[in-house]
Design an enzyme around this catalytic site. Structure first.
Site: not given
Ligand code: NAD
Ligand code: UDP
Ligand code: UDP
Length: 319
Positions: A152, A156, A196, A198, A214, A218, A283-284
């Site tokens: 990923y 990206k 989701s 939690f 914990g 984020r 951290q982020r």
């Molecule tokens: P999501 O999984 O709900 O949506 C992604 C969509 O892309 C899905 O509908 C999936 O079916 C489709 N998809 C996956 N592979 C595909 C392919 N090869 N061809 C066509 N469709 C394809 O995820 P999201 O949370 O809605 O994320 C959307 C975008 O935002 C992603 O690119 C993700 O990397 C980026 N993003 C999301 C978050 C977040 O917190 N949700 C954070 C950072 C970046």
């Molecule tokens: N996390 C947690 N319990 C869970 C799911 C995730 O404590 O049931 C933590 C995880 O270890 C991370 C943070 O929550 O530190 C955010 O996780 P998530 O997968 O949502 O996002 P990302 O790590 O991609 O920011």
């Protein structure tokens, strides 16, 4: 560019439009009066996210995998297709890299032929486990190239490279958004993300799983704020390409998030601890000065407020 009868109405392609963020973006663009073409292979997205648009006159869905070429006529492209949660993107890591890299090449090739603007949904994961805090766009990141998250993160990062090379080499108008953790209705129930997990655990009265101690942090952006940012970025002057951070800079520990979820759901769930996953960033937090300066954008909805519709959504689907 496709000749249009009405200047302000565009035909816009949203890849990944049946996903969480994509479906909210599609709703917003339709509300603005545009025509929207949604291309999605439904890997992590669902038709349920767009079923309310089934008979919408300005909406069209095509089931398509963006790792294959796509020949359509549009005025603008938002490239969101890509699984976004670790469980989902690690399910078939090679396909994840292909989606980011081959997918970007195809969508950039499409934008090049059409001479149209294209926006990439990049991610805070390009910063990896950051050594700089908060993260600014000029930080190059701290990413493991061979770990379980690499398909990923590196996918990206390579997509960003491709966007900037098409910009320099072909004068393509590009926009790159680095999206930080976003939440809201239509999130996946079983994608293992913290919000989701939690909420579902709290609604079911099951233990809340805190990974590690914990205390990792984020910052969580409500989906409506994020969509505002994406649309403002697309509409910004051509000279502003990004990359630009979009996220909510207010930082919470996972323990604090769990407490807010308990309060909103009025749950009696207790906390349990589980091991921290590998490469889990400690951290982020985005530095959003650039977005604030160039897009006049900042999030408006705080976590307690945004959790209300999110909890209501999960309540409606948790049996
Ligand atoms: P999501 O999984 O709900 O949506 C992604 C969509 O892309 C899905 O509908 C999936 O079916 C489709 N998809 C996956 N592979 C595909 C392919 N090869 N061809 C066509 N469709 C394809 O995820 P999201 O949370 O809605 O994320 C959307 C975008 O935002 C992603 O690119 C993700 O990397 C980026 N993003 C999301 C978050 C977040 O917190 N949700 C954070 C950072 C970046
Ligand atoms: N996390 C947690 N319990 C869970 C799911 C995730 O404590 O049931 C933590 C995880 O270890 C991370 C943070 O929550 O530190 C955010 O996780 P998530 O997968 O949502 O996002 P990302 O790590 O991609 O920011
Ligand atoms: N492409 C596409 N739709 C188009 C135009 C191009 O999917 O309308 C794909 C095409 O299949 C190619 C990729 O985009 O593999 C990159 O196109 P580009 O023109 O940049 O490169 P080239 O075709 O010269 O390799």
């Amino acid at each position: 560019m496709v000749a249009r009868l009405y200047d302000s109405r565009k035909k816009i392609l949203v890849t990944g439009g049946a996903g969480f963020l994509g479906s909210h973006l599609v709703d917003r663009l339709l509300q603005q009066g545009h025509e929207v073409l949604c291309a999605d292979n439904l890997f992590t997205g669902t038709k349920r996210n767009i079923e309310h648009l089934h008979s919408h006159a300005r909406f069209e869905f095509i089931r398509h995998d963006i790792t294959f070429p796509l020949f359509v006529e549009v005025d603008e492209i938002y490239n969101l297709a890509c699984p976004a949660s670790p469980i989902q993107y690690q399910h078939d890591p090679v396909q994840t890299t292909k989606t980011s890299v081959h997918g970007a090449i195809n969508m950039l090739g499409l934008a090049k032929r059409l001479k149209c603007r294209i926006l990439q949904a990049s991610t805070s994961e390009v910063y990896g486990d950051p050594a700089v805090h908060p993260q600014t766009e000029d930080y190059w990141g701290h990413v493991n190239p061979i770990g379980p998250r690499s398909c990923y993160d590196e996918g990206k990062r390579c997509a960003e490279t491709l966007f900037f090379d098409y910009h320099r080499q072909h004068a393509l108008q590009i926009k790159v958004a680095r999206i930080f953790n976003t939440y809201g209705p239509r999130m996946h129930m079983a994608d293992g993300r913290v919000v989701s997990n939690f909420i579902v655990q709290a609604l079911k009265g099951e233990p809340i799983t805190l990974y590690g101690d914990g205390n990792q942090t984020r910052s969580f952006c409500y989906v409506d704020d994020l969509i505002d940012g994406l649309v403002k970025l697309m509409e910004s002057p051509a000279s502003f390409t990004g990359p630009v951070n979009l996220g909510n800079p207010t930082e919470f520990t996972m323990r604090e998030l769990a407490q807010l979820v308990i309060a909103e759901t009025k749950s009696s769930s207790k906390f349990i601890t589980q091991p921290l996953p590998p490469d889990d960033p400690k951290q982020r937090k985005p530095d959003i000065s650039l977005a604030s300066k160039h897009l006049e954008w900042s999030p408006k909805i705080d976590l307690a407020k945004g959790l209300m519709p999110t909890v209501a959504f999960f309540r409606s689907i948790v049996g």
